[in-house]
Design a protein around this motif. Sequence first.
Motif, PDB file in Angstrom:
ATOM      1  N   ASP A 296       0.833  -1.200   0.000  1.00 12.14           N
ATOM      2  CA  ASP A 296       0.000   0.000   0.000  1.00 12.14           C
ATOM      3  C   ASP A 296       0.868   1.250   0.000  1.00 12.14           C
ATOM      4  O   ASP A 296       1.924   1.294   0.638  1.00 12.14           O
ATOM      5  CB  ASP A 296      -0.918   0.016   1.228  1.00 12.14           C
ATOM      6  N   TYR A 297       0.387   2.279  -0.698  1.00 13.48           N
ATOM      7  CA  TYR A 297       1.028   3.590  -0.643  1.00 13.48           C
ATOM      8  C   TYR A 297       0.665   4.237   0.696  1.00 13.48           C
ATOM      9  O   TYR A 297      -0.481   4.102   1.149  1.00 13.48           O
ATOM     10  CB  TYR A 297       0.519   4.453  -1.805  1.00 13.48           C
ATOM     11  N   PRO A 298       1.574   4.937   1.388  1.00 15.07           N
ATOM     12  CA  PRO A 298       2.949   5.251   1.000  1.00 15.07           C
ATOM     13  C   PRO A 298       3.990   4.259   1.489  1.00 15.07           C
ATOM     14  O   PRO A 298       5.178   4.476   1.295  1.00 15.07           O
ATOM     15  CB  PRO A 298       3.155   6.612   1.672  1.00 15.07           C
ATOM     16  N   CYS A 299       3.541   3.154   2.146  1.00  9.81           N
ATOM     17  CA  CYS A 299       4.499   2.192   2.690  1.00  9.81           C
ATOM     18  C   CYS A 299       5.416   1.634   1.609  1.00  9.81           C
ATOM     19  O   CYS A 299       6.625   1.500   1.804  1.00  9.81           O
ATOM     20  CB  CYS A 299       3.744   1.060   3.387  1.00  9.81           C
ATOM     21  N   CYS A 300       4.857   1.359   0.433  1.00 11.28           N
ATOM     22  CA  CYS A 300       5.641   0.725  -0.636  1.00 11.28           C
ATOM     23  C   CYS A 300       6.701   1.660  -1.211  1.00 11.28           C
ATOM     24  O   CYS A 300       7.632   1.206  -1.894  1.00 11.28           O
ATOM     25  CB  CYS A 300       4.706   0.245  -1.738  1.00 11.28           C
ATOM     26  N   THR A 301       6.586   2.961  -0.968  1.00  9.24           N
ATOM     27  CA  THR A 301       7.578   3.901  -1.517  1.00  9.24           C
ATOM     28  C   THR A 301       8.770   4.085  -0.584  1.00  9.24           C
ATOM     29  O   THR A 301       9.831   4.538  -1.016  1.00  9.24           O
ATOM     30  CB  THR A 301       6.926   5.277  -1.744  1.00  9.24           C
TER      31      THR A 301
END
Length: 786
Positions: free
Chosen positions: A629-634
Amino acid sequence: MEDPAAPGAGSPPADGNGNGKGKQAAPKGREAFRSQRRESEGSVDCPTLEFEYGDSDGHAAELSELYSYTENLEFTTNRRCFEEDFKTQVQGKEWLELEEDAQKAYVMGLLDRLEVVSRERRLKVARAVLYLAQGTFGECDSEVDVLHWSRYNCFLLYQMGTFSAFLELLHMEIDNSQACSSALRKPAISIADSTELRVLLSVMYLMVENIRLERETDSCGWRTARDTFRTELSFSMHNEEPFALLLFSMVTKFCSGLAPHFPIKKVLLLLWKVVMFTLGGFEHLQALKVQKRAELGLPPLAEDSIQVVKSMRAASPPSYTLDLGESQLAPPPSKLRGRRGSRRQLLTKQDSLDIYNERDLFKTEEPATEEEEESTGDGERTLDGELDLLEQDPLVPPPPSQTLLSAERVAFPKGLPWAPKVRQKDIEHFLEMSRNKFIGFTLGQDTDTLVGLPRPIHESVKTLKQHKYVSIADVQIKNEEELEKCPMSLGEEMVPETPCEILYQGMLYSLPQYMIALLKILLAAAPTSKAKTDSINILADVLPEEMPITVLQSMKLGIDVNRHKEIIVKSISALLLLLLKHFKLNHIYQFEYVSQHLVFANCIPLILKFFNQNILSYITAKNSISVLDYPCCTIQDLPELTTESLEAGDNNQFCWRNLFSCINLLRLLNKLTKWKHSRTMMLVVFKSAPILKRALKVKQAMLQLYVLKLLKIQTKYLGRQWRKSNMKTMSAIYQKVRHRMNDDWAYGNDIDARPWDFQAEECTLRANIEAFNSRRKIDSQYIWRN
């Protein structure tokens, strides 16, 4: 297929002689049957869900739902495009190190480089802008930083005119006939066919969602920018239509099959947020309602409905009995005859849907009647679905400690949650019957003359008038009647140019097509819908170019597809509810116009079809992968695809968006059927009672309230035997739903419920809507024909 409720189902077979093992294994069979049922449909003992209903989910959750998991690789692409461009313009510094003036200068350069002929170069610049809107995550250390800089950059982008520039590009992409024809020729459309549109819509969504969010720490400049942006989206700028109408046209073009490559999830999310931003959310609606009542000289509201619902607590759902399956475990009737104590130990009353929490061991629930069983079969054929009424747990003997009634456990109610309401029509009807009974004639609509009536009638009329409620819609309807009677003397009505009025006027000519398109997409996204070759493909912006080749990739794509559908249902349900509530406040006939077209497009059976599933399983579904999920994946490196990473979701007891969607759909169904006997009969015809009653398994106060409201309005049509067999549900309706004095909803003696009035009711309403539209200089006949 073996019937799980049949005698012996789920039990080990008997030995070779046909006896011995079967009887000994019966209790184990019952336990296996019960555990199998609970695994498949969720335990009836659902915990109370700590859910707070609002306009939308948390800020991070709303941003993360914009992206599918298939798009995650594009975050790196956006970052690379930005860094390549940034290095050519700024030497030796990063974006977060620049002064605000330098940042503005760079953004101006980006917008200049957008105006190039080459689509490839234009896409790279657009991706660089998207990276800014996503929070320049390459320079951030935490998710909080990403969200902070995303909001900061979106305000900066808007102040530099980025939204207007992207709006022009969006117009170009919508009119791109080459992309449409290319998508039509392809046998399978993938995420690659909508790349440019997805980038443009993502930037616009991030700007709308970040700027829409209000915080106390916002500067005066940001507050001014928010108001300007709201006005820009609400009104026609530069002789163009409001932005919401452009998105509505994209929805209809997608549903017509002319543009199958449109990323419909992003379009619907952006449309919902634009309507919420320009018209206002639920709390703003309540404030507008209070303000409008004051302007019309009406008394203030007795209570804030939002706060009342928040203070209500969930109730235990009614349990069910199985006529089969338990019969082999019960003692012979001869042993039970005359032994009340044995019966008391075998069966215990269910946790009732009330606030007393008592256990009456001398009463049992009556089994389902033939009337209910027959109606269930008809409902299956009518709704084109499987109505499984075996969602019923057997009653089991209580522990010995529970067989004793304790006076301390009985908690009596402090009072009903809602103030009672009475309509003017109810007072007139009461006086008409009283005058006919006591003095033999009536006085029409006169509610003041009480001569000849006994003293108790005087007191009754006084009580009714004390709780009389005049709605804004009543005043609007009365004004319309006066304008129709005296159009010349009253003059032309001055209609204020509010954002809601402008949106209605813009939607009017194509409103039937808009409603049909939204319901088509909702049908395609509903989990109960069966795959059909002629159904709309709503997966164009989630399916990858290369289909998965491993089991883990297939699992990830399956989660992504389910999540994609859930988000679509969430956005459509919230959008329709917002439109209906705003149009009803603006003018009742605008609301009725949209409502009639929703009903004509089969919205009522569609919502019932949606609820004809295991709602408890739908609400507790975990179709999310938190690490993606964004922003975790960034911030974090994408983990290696494993079973553990796929199952590492949140630990919440329910899915917020699914519970939000269910409540929205119930509220929508309630708005369509309230005070409309013809539509209430549709609920009865489509056998909605068992479907709605199963939804009471979800222990959430707001969802249960709207289910009980829908059951209340059709109770009078369901027959005496249904009411007798569902007394706990009737009790819950009495305790939780607002009281309408003189409303004999539980008995079926309503004079307005005559079947021969149903068709005339809709025709009269349609005539009033046409008169309203034509009076406002609109050719309504053209609208209805098209």
